[in-house]
Design a protein around this motif. Structure first.
Motif, PDB file in Angstrom:
ATOM      1  N   ALA A   1       5.424 -14.947  -1.152  1.00  0.00           N
ATOM      2  CA  ALA A   1       4.300 -14.317  -0.467  1.00  0.00           C
ATOM      3  C   ALA A   1       4.585 -12.833  -0.230  1.00  0.00           C
ATOM      4  O   ALA A   1       3.708 -11.978  -0.380  1.00  0.00           O
ATOM      5  CB  ALA A   1       4.039 -15.032   0.857  1.00  0.00           C
ATOM      6  N   GLY A   2       5.838 -12.520   0.127  1.00  0.00           N
ATOM      7  CA  GLY A   2       6.207 -11.116   0.305  1.00  0.00           C
ATOM      8  C   GLY A   2       6.139 -10.349  -1.007  1.00  0.00           C
ATOM      9  O   GLY A   2       5.712  -9.196  -1.048  1.00  0.00           O
ATOM     10  N   THR A   3       6.570 -11.016  -2.081  1.00  0.00           N
ATOM     11  CA  THR A   3       6.485 -10.372  -3.398  1.00  0.00           C
ATOM     12  C   THR A   3       5.034 -10.078  -3.744  1.00  0.00           C
ATOM     13  O   THR A   3       4.709  -9.017  -4.286  1.00  0.00           O
ATOM     14  CB  THR A   3       7.108 -11.278  -4.473  1.00  0.00           C
ATOM     15  N   ALA A   4       4.156 -11.006  -3.452  1.00  0.00           N
ATOM     16  CA  ALA A   4       2.737 -10.810  -3.738  1.00  0.00           C
ATOM     17  C   ALA A   4       2.191  -9.623  -2.956  1.00  0.00           C
ATOM     18  O   ALA A   4       1.415  -8.814  -3.481  1.00  0.00           O
ATOM     19  CB  ALA A   4       1.950 -12.077  -3.415  1.00  0.00           C
ATOM     20  N   ARG A   5       2.581  -9.510  -1.662  1.00  0.00           N
ATOM     21  CA  ARG A   5       2.088  -8.389  -0.857  1.00  0.00           C
ATOM     22  C   ARG A   5       2.605  -7.049  -1.384  1.00  0.00           C
ATOM     23  O   ARG A   5       1.872  -6.070  -1.496  1.00  0.00           O
ATOM     24  CB  ARG A   5       2.501  -8.580   0.599  1.00  0.00           C
ATOM     25  N   ALA A   6       3.910  -7.006  -1.759  1.00  0.00           N
ATOM     26  CA  ALA A   6       4.484  -5.758  -2.280  1.00  0.00           C
ATOM     27  C   ALA A   6       3.845  -5.366  -3.609  1.00  0.00           C
ATOM     28  O   ALA A   6       3.533  -4.206  -3.851  1.00  0.00           O
ATOM     29  CB  ALA A   6       6.000  -5.920  -2.456  1.00  0.00           C
ATOM     30  N   ALA A   7       3.648  -6.384  -4.464  1.00  0.00           N
ATOM     31  CA  ALA A   7       3.029  -6.092  -5.754  1.00  0.00           C
ATOM     32  C   ALA A   7       1.596  -5.635  -5.569  1.00  0.00           C
ATOM     33  O   ALA A   7       1.111  -4.734  -6.261  1.00  0.00           O
ATOM     34  CB  ALA A   7       3.088  -7.329  -6.654  1.00  0.00           C
ATOM     35  N   GLY A   8       0.898  -6.256  -4.629  1.00  0.00           N
ATOM     36  CA  GLY A   8      -0.478  -5.835  -4.362  1.00  0.00           C
ATOM     37  C   GLY A   8      -0.540  -4.407  -3.859  1.00  0.00           C
ATOM     38  O   GLY A   8      -1.442  -3.640  -4.238  1.00  0.00           O
ATOM     39  N   ALA A   9       0.416  -4.034  -3.011  1.00  0.00           N
ATOM     40  CA  ALA A   9       0.448  -2.654  -2.511  1.00  0.00           C
ATOM     41  C   ALA A   9       0.709  -1.675  -3.658  1.00  0.00           C
ATOM     42  O   ALA A   9       0.079  -0.616  -3.763  1.00  0.00           O
ATOM     43  CB  ALA A   9       1.522  -2.513  -1.436  1.00  0.00           C
ATOM     44  N   ALA A  10       1.653  -2.041  -4.560  1.00  0.00           N
ATOM     45  CA  ALA A  10       1.929  -1.180  -5.706  1.00  0.00           C
ATOM     46  C   ALA A  10       0.701  -1.051  -6.591  1.00  0.00           C
ATOM     47  O   ALA A  10       0.384   0.036  -7.098  1.00  0.00           O
ATOM     48  CB  ALA A  10       3.103  -1.745  -6.497  1.00  0.00           C
TER      49      ALA A  10
END
Length: 541
Positions: free
Chosen positions: A295-304
């Motif tokens: 879930a954290g990876t998804a949030r970071a990727a979404g921000a990028a």
């Protein structure tokens, strides 16, 4: 009074309607004893494939005008074809003109005066270019693109080169396939050879020709030519060539931002799906505690992805504004059409520019200075290596031409591959069979010590094949057999079909005339040698 220079005109063309308008403006020029007419005008028909002969005229004047074929190899190769074809008229200067310019009254006297003013170390003189602009509105993006010619250095829309300078550097680099950078490359090589370049007092008119909505996107192919310029002239080539900088860095940034946005979005979607389908993946342990797992990876990727998308949108909007801003204003009838052109091309140009540049780096990574070093010599058979016995199927009738064995041996001794390319239409006519042709070839091979490749065409003139000379198939096939580029091949033959096949294949031709060679074939050949040994010497020179 100094002697007026001898000069000729070379015009590459693809037969556009504007050609005749240019010729009309040329024919209207005033001449006198101090300002003589050109010794000849050579049109290079650069339409690819089999085409009807080009028709054009110089109304009202009797200046020699002729047409030679260019085979769609591009303006650099077409200009070489043209100036080399003036060998017999022996002009001191070659005036290169584009087929879409208009020559104003007084152009010809101005050119002759410019040539006469050149010192012995001057290799070229350039005209000024004037591009008409609309008077009722700001110019469109395409009109501004054409108007940039007014500040171009060494543009061959009207550039006169001393023939000796062209010969010294082997003319234009034919690896430039478009009307782009080939002129700057030639100017650099001419200057490095010790010649100076100057600007004359004459000028030409370069109208803005109609163009479709995708013209600016197609122009991005020139990024591959920029890659070739860098390979040939180093990272500072723009400075030494006096070429203005482009916006390629912004295109790279735009593409990079788009890739970040697309990559981040794809990662976010994949990580989110993983978190939803695998509950444990949503919890972090150990070193992953600060990131929140999938879930954290998804949030970071979404921000990028968001940052990349914002950067892409900002850069694209900037590019669109740069292109639209100086053009027609809202409310003008031309504005909507210009916006229709600018929006989709502004979205796609950065990607096209980067793709073409990468392709250019790949294709030209091993490029060496022009001209390419010959690696193979391809000989015609009948009338060149052996005496021409029409439709010969008898090995006993094979007789070498004077100097044939010595010429082949000399090429071999220089490390060149040797081969034969021969039309054998007697097979198609039913006058002999392929077994007889192979038997004759074997006898020639025996007398010459063995050739590295043999290629012959069994078709007749009416068969429409791609191998029968003057088509390029025999030459390109032999080059493939030998593992060389056709540009690295020299074709030696005795008639115009041999010359034309070489040119169509991008090889270098040398004509060795015999009594059957027509005068116009000798006149049009780029290189003529009196015998085979001299012809091979031309290859090795």
């Amino acid at each position: 009074m100094s002697r007026a220079p001898r000069w000729a005109i070379v015009v590459p063309t693809i037969g556009r309607p504007c050609l005749q308008a240019m010729l009309d403006s040329l024919a209207a020029q005033r001449t006198d004893d101090a300002h003589p007419a050109p010794v000849e005008v050579v049109l290079v028909d650069d339409r690819p494939g089999r085409v009807e002969p080009l028709t054009a005229s110089l109304p009202g004047v009797d200046w020699p005008l002729r047409v030679v074929r260019g085979y769609g190899r591009g303006p650099a190769a077409a200009r070489n074809r043209g100036w080399q074809a003036t060998r017999e008229s022996a002009p001191e200067w070659i005036s290169f003109l584009d087929d879409d310019v208009i020559l104003p009254d007084g152009w010809l006297p101005g050119l002759v005066d410019d040539l006469a003013a050149c010192g012995p170390d001057t290799g070229a003189t350039q005209a000024s270019i004037r591009v008409p602009r609309p008077t009722d509105r700001p110019p469109t993006d395409w009109e501004r693109n054409v108007a940039a010619l007014e500040g171009a250095d060494w543009a061959t829309a009207d550039m006169a080169y001393r023939r000796a300078a062209l010969e010294q550097v082997a003319g234009f680099d034919e690896r430039f396939p478009r009307a782009f950078r080939e002129d700057a490359d030639l100017a650099l090589r001419i200057r490095r050879a010790g010649w100076s370049l100057t600007r004359g007092a004459r000028h030409i008119i370069h109208p803005v020709r109609p163009a479709d909505d995708g013209v600016s996107l197609r122009l991005q192919a020139g990024n591959a030519d920029d890659a070739l310029m860098r390979r040939l002239h180093g990272p500072r080539w723009r400075e030494v060539a006096q070429a203005p900088g482009g916006g390629f860095g912004y295109h790279v940034a735009t593409v990079a931002a788009a890739l970040v946005a697309a990559g981040g979005a794809a990662t976010a979607v994949a990580a989110g799906a993983w978190a939803r389908t695998t509950p444990a993946a949503g919890y972090a342990t150990g070193a992953d505690a600060g990131t929140g797992g999938a879930a954290g990876t998804a949030r970071a990727a979404g921000a990028a992805a968001g940052v990349g998308a914002l950067a892409w949108a900002g850069l694209t909007t900037r590019f669109l504004a740069i292109r639209l801003g100086p053009g027609p204003r809202p409310g003008h009838p031309e504005f909507r059409a210009e916006a229709r052109r600018m929006v989709p091309t502004s979205l796609t140009i950065p990607f096209a520019a980067v793709r073409h540049r990468v392709d250019g780096w790949r294709r030209h990574r091993d490029a060496t200075p022009w001209p390419p070093t010959p690696r193979a010599v391809l000989f015609d058979r009948d009338g060149t290596l052996v005496r021409d016995v029409p439709y010969n199927g008898d090995p006993e009738k094979v007789e070498l031409m004077p100097g044939a064995r010595e010429a082949v041996d000399r090429a071999r001794a220089a490390g060149l591959a040797v081969g034969v390319v021969s039309n054998q239409s007697g097979i198609a006519r039913g006058l002999l069979d392929e077994a007889a042709v192979r038997a004759v070839n074997a006898r020639v091979d025996e007398l010459l010590g063995g050739m590295d490749t043999w290629r012959y065409c069994p078709h007749g003139p009416e068969d429409g094949c791609g191998c029968r000379k003057p088509e390029p198939g025999l030459v390109t096939g032999a080059a493939a057999d030998l593992g060389v580029d056709p540009r690295e091949c020299v074709v030696i033959g005795d008639i115009g079909a041999d010359v034309e096949a070489a040119l169509a294949a991008r090889a270098r031709p040398v004509l060795v005339p015999t009594p059957v060679t027509r005068p116009e074939e000798v006149r049009d050949a780029p290189c003529v040698a009196p015998d085979l040994l001299t012809a091979v010497g031309e290859v090795l020179r």
